[in-house]
Design an enzyme around this catalytic site. Sequence first.
Site, PDB file in Angstrom:
ATOM      1  N   ASP A 168       0.969  -1.283   0.028  1.00 13.52           N
ATOM      2  CA  ASP A 168       0.044  -0.112   0.080  1.00 13.52           C
ATOM      3  C   ASP A 168       0.889   1.251   0.106  1.00 13.52           C
ATOM      4  OD1 ASP A 168      -2.858   1.159   0.473  1.00 13.52           O
ATOM      5  OD2 ASP A 168      -1.870   1.729   2.314  1.00 13.52           O
ATOM      6  N   GLU A 188       1.743   0.277  -4.864  1.00 21.83           N
ATOM      7  CA  GLU A 188       1.152   1.552  -5.279  1.00 21.83           C
ATOM      8  C   GLU A 188       2.211   2.472  -5.457  1.00 21.83           C
ATOM      9  OE1 GLU A 188      -3.448   2.298  -3.746  1.00 21.83           O
ATOM     10  OE2 GLU A 188      -1.730   2.437  -2.258  1.00 21.83           O
TER      11      GLU A 188
END
Length: 683
Positions: free
Chosen positions: A358, A387
């Site tokens: 994340d 990400e």
Amino acid sequence: MIIENLNNWSQLFNSKEFEKEYAYTGDDLGCTYSKDKSIFKVWSPVASAIILNIYEDGTGDNLIETFPMEKGAKGVFEVTVNKDLVGKFYTYSVTIDNLEEVDRENPDNVRYAYVENGKTFTNEVVDVYAKAVGVNGERGMIVDLANTNPVGFDSDVKPELKSFADMVIYEVHVRDFSMAKSSGMKNKGKFLAFTEHGTKNEYGESTGVDYLKELGVTHVHLLPSYDYATVDEAKPDMPQFNWGYDPKNYNVPEGSYSTNPFDGSVRIKEFKQMVQSLHKDGIRVIMDVVYNHTYSAYDSCFAGTVPNYYYRTDGMINSNGSGCGNETASDRAMFGKYLIDSVVYWAKEYHVDGFRFDLMAVHDTDTMNRLREELDKIDKSIIIYGEGWMGGPSVLPFEKACFKQNAKKVPHIAMFNDDIRDVIKGSVMDPEVAGFVNGELDTSDEKVDMLMNKMRFAVTGACGHSQVKLTDEMNGLLPRPWASSPMQSINYVSAHDNWTLWDKFMLTIKDKPVDFVMRANKMAAAIYMTAQGIPFFQAGEEIGRSKPMGDGEYDENSYKSPDSVNQIDWNKVHHNKELLDCYKALIRLRKEYKAFCMTTAKEVEDNITFIEGLGQKVMAYELKKDEEHLYVVFNGSEDAVEITLPQGTKGWKMVFETGESKVNDNVLVCDGFSCTILSDEGR
Ligand code: CA
């Protein structure tokens, strides 16, 4: 001892001197259990005293015994307890001199300041390295890990994976998977739902793992499944939901997904049963990991153990690259080590096959490359992706961060390709903005031209290609080739964040029949499933998953919305069979033709030829790999297009279509608004 002056703690913690003096490299932090004794080790160079507390239970007033710990080299406190502590619980009471709580009006401020005031401060904390915890992760638990292995776990074998390019990833939340009545599953909301077979929806069709096998995905990507903070594990019957991006104890599975959150060994065993069972079914398991911030920086176990060390700060304010109020400091030795130790632990102890980071840009490239090296030592087929962006501004210098723009600095770590996501169906930021499949082609010639170039870029796995025109004259914001190989590109159009693909269509396609939406959806899937790189989709995208809130509104951020919004409606397997069959066909196609799974940027450049002059809204390309020769057409116009194909050696055969295209010798009539894929069967 440089530690004596902590007035400039931020500078000190960032200094090479501190790292040299105090960075601990041992692999024995936490509790090391054996029947005869348990050894406890905790790193806190700033502490003056640490006491180990042994409890009977995971909560409540039941302290059994305390043991003072001894400070050794590198600021590691240690104690050995010569008895069998299995099943007992523990915390550390960490005492630090000259520490005070800062008067804070803003919860984003740093909690502590090191001030020469002669006072001491004591925090009772959970071991950051705890391998088991009691209910709600309030205390560590001493477990015999060998006893948490289900039968046969030692001989668990990962399903074969030759190349990351062969992967097809299905992203699902543990609770969403089984909560609906239509799941037909018994273990609702639990890890064990992934071990159930023979489950059916109300029409008698397969659900759950049987369904995943029929679908053909290679990896299940689980939303956060480590212990997170916001669901009260003590109230299993109360309807509660959270995605889980609020980490509490990183090295422990989430209790609410187990059948007994009070006994710390149960969640461990059930997580392992899930992995073992999925492996037997030929499916690998990826964990979504959120090391970029903790639920709270104010009272986390990290903050209590070594105040202000584990988080990046800007003066007396927490840096907030996560957008969640704090961010961790992977660039400091002991958080970098923690992150690596933790991931390696999940890979080894739980046999996890991949990790999705994340907000990975909050982490520095050096740490992520070191993590890659450590995982390579275990198994090179364990994937890392994340990400390539942040959730807010950070003090970490841009060039050090794992931004997508720095992807080539972490060449063996993949990143979500938001370029392909947005060009196919429009930006995730704006409900009205459409892409190639849902209406953006109805705009000016110039915009369509730009879009078609972005489309070409999208299928190159972010590697770029000499026939892709990405010039500044067109738009300064055009994507630049950022991947060093297509295996760095995670290709997708929907994930847990933002609107589901179906809902995005509902918002952008307003005056067209459902048939049009269906065609748009099929074309969207066909683009990213056949693009170079690694396809990824949100669970249920293939059956028209929707999160309606009424009045034409759709939930774009359902992180704590009720089950009724989030759960997968397995009856849609029946209602959207046509769409599901399209996804199945695409996955089969990917597995059959290696031309969709190129592994180097050079292959992409050499083996893809875009066809020029077919009309402004048509993208077509030839693909060659070894003996394979494919011809792929996306016709974004409403009208059929006639294309003269290169002479096939044995003739062209239609291998996939979403419309009613026809091929006769070397003439293809490609139906309007459809995808057509041909193979030269001379191979
Ligand atoms: Ca929890």
